[in-house]
Design a protein around this motif. Structure first.
Motif, mmCIF file in Angstrom:
data_model
loop_
_atom_site.group_PDB
_atom_site.id
_atom_site.type_symbol
_atom_site.label_atom_id
_atom_site.label_comp_id
_atom_site.label_asym_id
_atom_site.label_seq_id
_atom_site.Cartn_x
_atom_site.Cartn_y
_atom_site.Cartn_z
ATOM 1 N N GLY A 87 40.998 28.237 67.158
ATOM 2 C CA GLY A 87 41.065 29.327 66.737
ATOM 3 C C GLY A 87 42.130 29.537 65.723
ATOM 4 N N VAL A 88 42.506 28.445 65.080
ATOM 5 C CA VAL A 88 43.491 28.640 64.293
ATOM 6 C C VAL A 88 42.719 28.091 62.641
ATOM 7 C CG1 VAL A 88 45.329 28.436 65.388
ATOM 8 C CG2 VAL A 88 44.370 26.333 64.320
ATOM 9 N N LEU A 89 43.562 28.394 61.628
ATOM 10 C CA LEU A 89 42.619 28.015 60.356
ATOM 11 C C LEU A 89 42.641 26.351 60.433
ATOM 12 C CD1 LEU A 89 41.486 28.548 57.353
ATOM 13 C CD2 LEU A 89 44.049 28.736 56.720
ATOM 14 N N HIS A 90 41.271 25.814 59.900
ATOM 15 C CA HIS A 90 41.083 24.407 60.115
ATOM 16 C C HIS A 90 41.796 23.915 58.834
ATOM 17 C CE1 HIS A 90 39.336 20.523 59.390
ATOM 18 N NE2 HIS A 90 39.011 20.596 60.703
ATOM 19 N N ILE A 150 47.818 29.595 61.043
ATOM 20 C CA ILE A 150 47.373 31.119 60.693
ATOM 21 C C ILE A 150 46.161 31.126 61.729
ATOM 22 C CG2 ILE A 150 45.682 32.166 59.225
ATOM 23 C CD1 ILE A 150 47.180 30.820 56.984
ATOM 24 N N ALA A 151 46.283 32.149 62.953
ATOM 25 C CA ALA A 151 45.803 32.331 63.987
ATOM 26 C C ALA A 151 44.698 33.474 63.777
ATOM 27 C CB ALA A 151 46.263 32.433 65.317
ATOM 28 N N GLY A 152 43.333 33.139 64.125
ATOM 29 C CA GLY A 152 42.327 34.174 63.825
ATOM 30 C C GLY A 152 41.998 34.541 62.565
ATOM 31 N N THR A 153 41.179 35.619 62.436
ATOM 32 C CA THR A 153 40.604 35.896 61.110
ATOM 33 C C THR A 153 41.646 36.864 60.430
ATOM 34 O OG1 THR A 153 39.296 37.721 62.094
ATOM 35 C CG2 THR A 153 38.390 35.287 61.675
ATOM 36 N N GLY A 154 41.451 37.393 59.152
ATOM 37 C CA GLY A 154 42.107 38.435 58.457
ATOM 38 C C GLY A 154 42.708 38.068 57.206
ATOM 39 N N ARG A 155 43.579 38.802 56.811
ATOM 40 C CA ARG A 155 43.921 38.716 55.156
ATOM 41 C C ARG A 155 45.260 38.075 55.318
ATOM 42 N NH1 ARG A 155 40.838 39.895 51.029
ATOM 43 N NH2 ARG A 155 42.410 41.072 49.993
ATOM 44 N N GLY A 161 54.906 33.323 39.680
ATOM 45 C CA GLY A 161 53.608 32.941 40.087
ATOM 46 C C GLY A 161 52.705 33.951 40.285
ATOM 47 N N PHE A 162 51.740 33.749 41.210
ATOM 48 C CA PHE A 162 50.637 34.882 41.338
ATOM 49 C C PHE A 162 50.390 34.753 42.889
ATOM 50 C CE2 PHE A 162 46.557 36.328 41.775
ATOM 51 C CZ PHE A 162 46.491 37.592 41.108
ATOM 52 N N VAL A 163 50.164 35.828 43.419
ATOM 53 C CA VAL A 163 49.784 35.943 44.912
ATOM 54 C C VAL A 163 48.329 36.518 45.020
ATOM 55 C CG1 VAL A 163 50.374 37.020 47.149
ATOM 56 C CG2 VAL A 163 52.026 36.209 45.782
ATOM 57 N N ALA A 164 47.527 35.749 45.478
ATOM 58 C CA ALA A 164 46.142 35.975 45.292
ATOM 59 C C ALA A 164 45.597 36.345 46.917
ATOM 60 C CB ALA A 164 45.223 34.667 45.071
ATOM 61 N N PRO A 165 45.222 37.491 46.937
ATOM 62 C CA PRO A 165 44.687 37.814 48.621
ATOM 63 C C PRO A 165 43.736 36.833 49.031
ATOM 64 C CG PRO A 165 43.867 39.643 46.961
ATOM 65 C CD PRO A 165 44.828 38.542 46.041
ATOM 66 N N ALA A 166 43.412 36.697 50.218
ATOM 67 C CA ALA A 166 42.463 35.731 50.642
ATOM 68 C C ALA A 166 41.912 36.160 51.975
ATOM 69 C CB ALA A 166 42.857 34.285 50.648
ATOM 70 N N THR A 167 40.862 36.056 52.427
ATOM 71 C CA THR A 167 40.423 36.335 53.588
ATOM 72 C C THR A 167 40.013 35.057 54.679
ATOM 73 O OG1 THR A 167 39.633 38.340 52.991
ATOM 74 C CG2 THR A 167 38.532 37.755 55.064
ATOM 75 N N VAL A 168 40.572 35.006 55.599
ATOM 76 C CA VAL A 168 40.150 33.990 56.472
ATOM 77 C C VAL A 168 39.051 34.294 57.471
ATOM 78 C CG1 VAL A 168 40.978 32.425 58.642
ATOM 79 C CG2 VAL A 168 42.379 32.944 56.712
ATOM 80 N N HIS A 169 37.761 33.844 57.529
ATOM 81 C CA HIS A 169 36.645 34.146 58.151
ATOM 82 C C HIS A 169 36.427 33.184 59.622
ATOM 83 C CE1 HIS A 169 35.275 36.464 54.902
ATOM 84 N NE2 HIS A 169 35.540 35.545 54.008
ATOM 85 N N PHE A 170 35.721 33.737 60.122
ATOM 86 C CA PHE A 170 35.624 33.197 61.504
ATOM 87 C C PHE A 170 35.146 31.560 61.343
ATOM 88 C CE2 PHE A 170 32.692 31.793 65.043
ATOM 89 C CZ PHE A 170 33.767 31.820 66.266
ATOM 90 N N ASP A 171 34.324 31.118 60.423
ATOM 91 C CA ASP A 171 34.095 30.013 60.352
ATOM 92 C C ASP A 171 34.858 29.090 59.317
ATOM 93 O OD1 ASP A 171 33.635 31.176 57.707
ATOM 94 O OD2 ASP A 171 31.513 30.306 56.930
ATOM 95 N N ASP A 172 35.972 29.694 59.219
ATOM 96 C CA ASP A 172 37.269 28.911 58.836
ATOM 97 C C ASP A 172 38.046 28.312 59.716
ATOM 98 O OD1 ASP A 172 36.548 29.468 56.004
ATOM 99 O OD2 ASP A 172 37.453 31.417 56.166
ATOM 100 N N LEU A 173 37.800 28.628 61.138
ATOM 101 C CA LEU A 173 38.598 28.482 62.322
ATOM 102 C C LEU A 173 38.350 27.129 62.857
ATOM 103 C CD1 LEU A 173 38.945 31.996 63.712
ATOM 104 C CD2 LEU A 173 40.528 30.863 62.110
ATOM 105 N N ASP A 174 38.917 26.674 63.493
ATOM 106 C CA ASP A 174 38.847 25.166 64.298
ATOM 107 C C ASP A 174 38.640 25.445 65.828
ATOM 108 O OD1 ASP A 174 41.481 25.428 65.425
ATOM 109 O OD2 ASP A 174 42.144 23.861 64.489
ATOM 110 N N ALA A 175 38.458 24.704 66.495
ATOM 111 C CA ALA A 175 38.135 24.782 68.052
ATOM 112 C C ALA A 175 39.159 25.567 68.751
ATOM 113 C CB ALA A 175 37.896 23.538 68.659
#
Length: 142
Positions: free
Chosen positions: A22-25, A73-78, A6-20
């Motif tokens: 603080g984890v990825l929605h 996935i808590a908070g923002t980051g890669r 397969g393939f591993v694509a890097p992605a960024t979790v941004h602040f607006d991706d988080l729920d109330a």
């Protein structure tokens, strides 16, 4: 981060991706795996450009999507989005995917997604092209 298949694509979790909390929605997982898969195909010439698809196989829809969550996935980051073709049928493609920590040591979630290639005139399933089959072998799990 690399995997044996397969393939591993890097992605960024941004602040607006988080729920109330603080984890990825939960809905953002579908968006991130969609972007990863589309970017992979786009880099190989399958994309939407101008007024439509660059190749007939780009005209496809998602038939099924499921995800199992393991560790939030808590908070923002890669992160890494690892995906592969589990099976390429006549008209459908079954992808599997995993959401990994940046170092690959934690599997946050895993899932399955099935796409169906459509004929744009009839909106009925149509076979994938030989060209797409050859390209897909690059990410098919052996």
């Amino acid at each position: 981060m690399t995997e044996e298949y397969g393939f591993v694509a890097p992605a960024t979790v941004h602040f607006d991706d988080l729920d109330a909390l603080g984890v990825l929605h939960n809905a953002r997982y579908a968006v991130l795996v969609e972007r990863a898969i589309l970017e992979w195909w786009d880099a190989r010439g399958w994309a939407f450009a101008g007024s439509g698809p660059t190749k007939p196989d780009v005209f496809n829809v998602i038939r099924e999507y499921s995800v199992t969550f393991h560790v939030p996935i808590a908070g923002t980051g890669r992160i890494g989005v690892h995906f592969w073709l589990e099976k390429l049928g006549t008209t459908s493609a079954e992808y599997r995917f995993r959401f990994l920590s940046e170092d690959g040591s934690v599997v946050h979630a895993e899932g399955r997604r099935v796409n169906v290639c459509l004929d744009p005139a009839t909106m009925r399933p149509t076979p994938w092209s030989d060209e797409a089959r050859v390209a897909g072998k690059e990410i098919t799990k052996a």
